[in-house]
Design an enzyme around this catalytic site. Structure first.
Site, PDB file in Angstrom:
ATOM      1  CG  HIS A  76      -2.127  -0.861   1.064  1.00  0.00           C
ATOM      2  ND1 HIS A  76      -3.306  -0.635   1.728  1.00  0.00           N
ATOM      3  CD2 HIS A  76      -2.342  -1.966   0.309  1.00  0.00           C
ATOM      4  CE1 HIS A  76      -4.201  -1.548   1.376  1.00  0.00           C
ATOM      5  NE2 HIS A  76      -3.629  -2.384   0.522  1.00  0.00           N
ATOM      6  CE1 TYR A 204      -5.406   4.067   8.566  1.00  0.00           C
ATOM      7  CE2 TYR A 204      -6.098   4.030  10.866  1.00  0.00           C
ATOM      8  CZ  TYR A 204      -5.280   3.572   9.850  1.00  0.00           C
ATOM      9  OH  TYR A 204      -4.347   2.595  10.122  1.00  0.00           O
ATOM     10  N   PRO A 296      -4.785   0.681  18.461  1.00  0.00           N
ATOM     11  CG  PRO A 296      -6.439  -0.851  17.901  1.00  0.00           C
ATOM     12  CD  PRO A 296      -5.900  -0.075  19.035  1.00  0.00           C
ATOM     13  CE  LYS A 300       3.287   3.480  13.364  1.00  0.00           C
ATOM     14  NZ  LYS A 300       3.582   2.700  12.171  1.00  0.00           N
ATOM     15  CE1 TYR A 388      -0.337   2.903   7.714  1.00  0.00           C
ATOM     16  CE2 TYR A 388      -1.617   4.020   9.412  1.00  0.00           C
ATOM     17  CZ  TYR A 388      -1.458   2.980   8.516  1.00  0.00           C
ATOM     18  OH  TYR A 388      -2.430   1.993   8.435  1.00  0.00           O
TER      19      TYR A 388
HETATM   20  P1  FAS Z   1       1.233 -11.355  21.834  1.00  0.00           P
HETATM   21  O1  FAS Z   1       0.205 -11.014  22.864  1.00  0.00           O
HETATM   22  O2  FAS Z   1       0.853 -11.395  20.396  1.00  0.00           O
HETATM   23  O3  FAS Z   1       1.858 -12.802  22.153  1.00  0.00           O
HETATM   24  C1  FAS Z   1       2.137 -13.191  23.492  1.00  0.00           C
HETATM   25  C2  FAS Z   1       2.109 -14.708  23.550  1.00  0.00           C
HETATM   26  O4  FAS Z   1       2.495 -15.106  24.868  1.00  0.00           O
HETATM   27  C3  FAS Z   1       0.702 -15.264  23.319  1.00  0.00           C
HETATM   28  O5  FAS Z   1       0.754 -16.326  22.390  1.00  0.00           O
HETATM   29  C4  FAS Z   1       0.267 -15.747  24.706  1.00  0.00           C
HETATM   30  O6  FAS Z   1      -0.567 -16.900  24.637  1.00  0.00           O
HETATM   31  C5  FAS Z   1       1.601 -16.089  25.346  1.00  0.00           C
HETATM   32  N1  FAS Z   1       1.577 -16.008  26.794  1.00  0.00           N
HETATM   33  C6  FAS Z   1       0.981 -15.062  27.564  1.00  0.00           C
HETATM   34  N2  FAS Z   1       1.206 -15.315  28.864  1.00  0.00           N
HETATM   35  C7  FAS Z   1       1.969 -16.445  28.929  1.00  0.00           C
HETATM   36  C8  FAS Z   1       2.518 -17.207  29.987  1.00  0.00           C
HETATM   37  N3  FAS Z   1       2.343 -16.855  31.264  1.00  0.00           N
HETATM   38  N4  FAS Z   1       3.247 -18.328  29.681  1.00  0.00           N
HETATM   39  C9  FAS Z   1       3.451 -18.676  28.383  1.00  0.00           C
HETATM   40  N5  FAS Z   1       2.952 -17.999  27.328  1.00  0.00           N
HETATM   41  C10 FAS Z   1       2.214 -16.888  27.610  1.00  0.00           C
HETATM   42  N6  FAS Z   1      -1.783  -4.267  16.591  1.00  0.00           N
HETATM   43  C11 FAS Z   1      -1.799  -3.615  15.419  1.00  0.00           C
HETATM   44  O7  FAS Z   1      -0.750  -3.125  14.987  1.00  0.00           O
HETATM   45  N7  FAS Z   1      -2.955  -3.508  14.697  1.00  0.00           N
HETATM   46  C12 FAS Z   1      -4.128  -4.070  15.133  1.00  0.00           C
HETATM   47  O8  FAS Z   1      -5.155  -3.970  14.482  1.00  0.00           O
HETATM   48  C13 FAS Z   1      -4.149  -4.775  16.339  1.00  0.00           C
HETATM   49  N8  FAS Z   1      -5.307  -5.370  16.791  1.00  0.00           N
HETATM   50  C14 FAS Z   1      -5.275  -6.029  17.989  1.00  0.00           C
HETATM   51  C15 FAS Z   1      -6.445  -6.657  18.482  1.00  0.00           C
HETATM   52  C16 FAS Z   1      -6.426  -7.319  19.715  1.00  0.00           C
HETATM   53  C17 FAS Z   1      -7.703  -7.981  20.236  1.00  0.00           C
HETATM   54  C18 FAS Z   1      -5.237  -7.373  20.479  1.00  0.00           C
HETATM   55  C19 FAS Z   1      -5.210  -8.053  21.836  1.00  0.00           C
HETATM   56  C20 FAS Z   1      -4.084  -6.759  19.999  1.00  0.00           C
HETATM   57  C21 FAS Z   1      -4.096  -6.096  18.738  1.00  0.00           C
HETATM   58  N9  FAS Z   1      -2.950  -5.495  18.223  1.00  0.00           N
HETATM   59  C22 FAS Z   1      -2.942  -4.836  17.051  1.00  0.00           C
HETATM   60  C23 FAS Z   1      -1.718  -5.534  18.943  1.00  0.00           C
HETATM   61  C24 FAS Z   1      -1.088  -6.858  18.693  1.00  0.00           C
HETATM   62  O9  FAS Z   1      -0.962  -7.063  17.318  1.00  0.00           O
HETATM   63  C25 FAS Z   1       0.214  -6.877  19.450  1.00  0.00           C
HETATM   64  O10 FAS Z   1       0.927  -5.678  19.306  1.00  0.00           O
HETATM   65  C26 FAS Z   1       1.085  -8.051  19.066  1.00  0.00           C
HETATM   66  O11 FAS Z   1       0.330  -9.221  19.179  1.00  0.00           O
HETATM   67  C27 FAS Z   1       2.297  -8.037  19.997  1.00  0.00           C
HETATM   68  O12 FAS Z   1       2.965  -9.227  19.842  1.00  0.00           O
HETATM   69  P2  FAS Z   1       3.642  -9.932  21.108  1.00  0.00           P
HETATM   70  O13 FAS Z   1       4.388  -8.919  21.872  1.00  0.00           O
HETATM   71  O14 FAS Z   1       4.329 -11.128  20.560  1.00  0.00           O
HETATM   72  O15 FAS Z   1       2.445 -10.358  22.072  1.00  0.00           O
HETATM   73  C1  PHB Z   2      -6.230  -4.102  10.566  1.00  0.00           C
HETATM   74  O1  PHB Z   2      -6.279  -4.349   9.343  1.00  0.00           O
HETATM   75  O2  PHB Z   2      -6.532  -4.950  11.446  1.00  0.00           O
HETATM   76  C2  PHB Z   2      -5.796  -2.739  11.018  1.00  0.00           C
HETATM   77  C3  PHB Z   2      -5.221  -1.873  10.095  1.00  0.00           C
HETATM   78  C4  PHB Z   2      -4.807  -0.615  10.520  1.00  0.00           C
HETATM   79  C5  PHB Z   2      -4.995  -0.249  11.843  1.00  0.00           C
HETATM   80  C6  PHB Z   2      -5.565  -1.126  12.769  1.00  0.00           C
HETATM   81  C7  PHB Z   2      -5.974  -2.376  12.352  1.00  0.00           C
HETATM   82  O3  PHB Z   2      -4.600   0.986  12.253  1.00  0.00           O
END
Ligand code: FAS
Ligand code: PHB
Length: 393
Positions: A76, A204, A296, A300, A388
């Protein structure tokens, strides 16, 4: 009976941070063990982020796991900002010379897990009661239970990649930690549907009814979000109501192009800005959501986890290859410098686009004026674009 294991880096969490760290270390000949509390199916089914900064895509290519990303990822060159019926485009390519790739975090994790299980090393799935010990010595330990057996993993270093609700941040000395938090008074209701996106780029939208985002996962799979109040329940949001709200908030042109269909996933997520400092203590190093969370809005979260991993793997490799400890000693300071800038951008984008005040308020007029300024200023658009696409590592 406790089983004893030994590795160089013990990694808690098989999310993008833990998986990428393990892969980059392995390429440098450094062994690790990943302890993951969930099973593989759960980890590979989570719907999370969708936009990869150029730095993230580069790291995945360096990790040798980007073949599908380069085949299926959507490059993009810009995004659209909608303010009511007024739309304008931020041209990343023209303003920064950079682009982003739309490729789901779910797919990133599948690619990294496949590489891990192809011979890189173990992922202990369903690792329960992970606990961190002896981080102030040079032999930290991780204990956990799996298959009814107690295990003891002795390491040189522990990487806490276990997300916001994990155990590693709680394992830092309480008197050392400082936390900073902003909880937003609204959430995002997200919907995933196998329908073509309403636009070839993300939209957005700031609207008097609330924020909306049109995103995607592929030319045939769309991802949409609407701002909602925190006491909303999914039961009150049948698909038809979500589609109608999206069409109202994204404007007539997007609504006319929007293809609706049954949701395959629907969820409400709260929004917060959160930073926990420092990101290290003794032989324990935090990366990703274990240490920081962003709303989100700026796309980032995943990308910050990836830049933390860049700094941490670089520091660990230097230590193992040369014995130099300076990059390890400065890891927290180095990673936080980029984290805080991404926290600022995510907080700013959230304040710019979400309904926070009554439309007749002074604050709403400031949002409208700022959007009007961005629409008419190359300098303002460049500032938004360079944040961004991702600030330099
Ligand atoms: P993660 O949370 O992805 O991974 C952590 C891992 O550790 C998980 O698999 C968990 O099961 C495991 N874990 C936890 N506790 C543990 C323990 N005690 N023992 C062993 N394992 C354990 N970011 C964006 O940029 N755009 C988005 O649209 C976006 N949407 C999101 C929506 C939701 C619902 C959530 C919760 C987050 C979203 N995020 C988004 C942010 C997300 O993408 C995080 O930044 C990303 O998953 C971070 O990655 P990790 O740091 O690896 O953590
Ligand atoms: C998504 O595609 O999940 C998405 C993209 C951009 C954002 C947040 C979520 O800022």
């Amino acid at each position: 009976m406790v089983s004893q294991m030994r590795t160089q880096v013990g990694i808690i969490g098989a999310g993008p941070a833990g998986l990428l760290l393990a892969r980059l270390l392995k390429i440098q000949g450094i062994d690790s063990v990943i302890l993951e509390q969930r099973d593989r199916a759960y980890v590979e089914s989570r719907i999370r982020a969708g936009v990869l900064e150029q730095g993230t895509a580069t790291q995945l290519r360096d990790a040798g796991v980007a073949e599908r990303l380069d085949r299926e990822g959507l490059v993009h060159e810009g995004v659209e900002i909608a303010a009511g019926e007024r739309h304008f485009r931020i041209d990343f390519q023209e303003l920064t010379g950079k682009t982003v790739v739309v490729y789901g975090q779910t797919e990133v994790c599948k690619d990294l897990i496949a590489a891990r299980l192809a011979g890189d090393g173990p992922i202990v799935w369903n690792a329960a009661d992970v606990a961190v010990h002896d981080i102030d010595g040079n032999r930290p330990r991780l204990t956990y239970r799996c298959d009814g057996q107690d295990h003891d993993l002795v390491c040189d270093f522990v990487a806490g990649c276990d997300g916001f609700h994990g155990v590693s941040r709680q394992s830092m000395p309480a008197d050392l930690l400082r936390t900073f938090e902003r909880v937003y008074p609204f959430g995002w209701l997200g919907i995933l549907a196998d329908v073509p996106p309403c636009s070839h780029e993300l939209i957005y939208a700031r609207h008097e009814r609330g924020f909306a985002l049109a995103s995607m996962r592929s030319p045939t799979r769309s991802r949409y979000y609407i701002q909602c109040s925190l006491d909303e329940r999914l039961e009150a949001w049948p698909d038809a109501r979500i589609w109608e709200e999206l069409q109202r908030r994204l404007g007539r042109a997007a609504a006319a192009r929007m293809v609706t269909g049954p949701s395959i996933e629907k969820s409400i997520a709260p929004l917060r800005s959160f930073v926990s400092t420092p990101m290290q203590s003794g032989r324990l190093f935090l990366a990703g959501d274990a240490s920081h969370i962003v709303p989100p809005t700026g796309a980032k979260g995943l990308n910050l986890a990836m830049s933390d991993v860049h700094y941490l793997q670089r520091a660990l490799v230097a230590w193992y290859k040369t014995g130099a400890a300076d990059l390890l000693e400065r890891y927290s300071e180095t990673a936080l410098a980029r984290v805080w800038k991404a926290e600022r951008f995510s907080w700013w984008m959230t304040g710019l686009l979400h309904r926070l005040h009554d439309e007749a308020s002074f604050e709403a007029q400031m949002q409208i004026a700022e959007l009007d300024y961005i629409a008419s200023s190359r300098a303002a658009q460049t500032a938004l674009a360079e944040n961004y696409v991702g600030l330099p590592y």
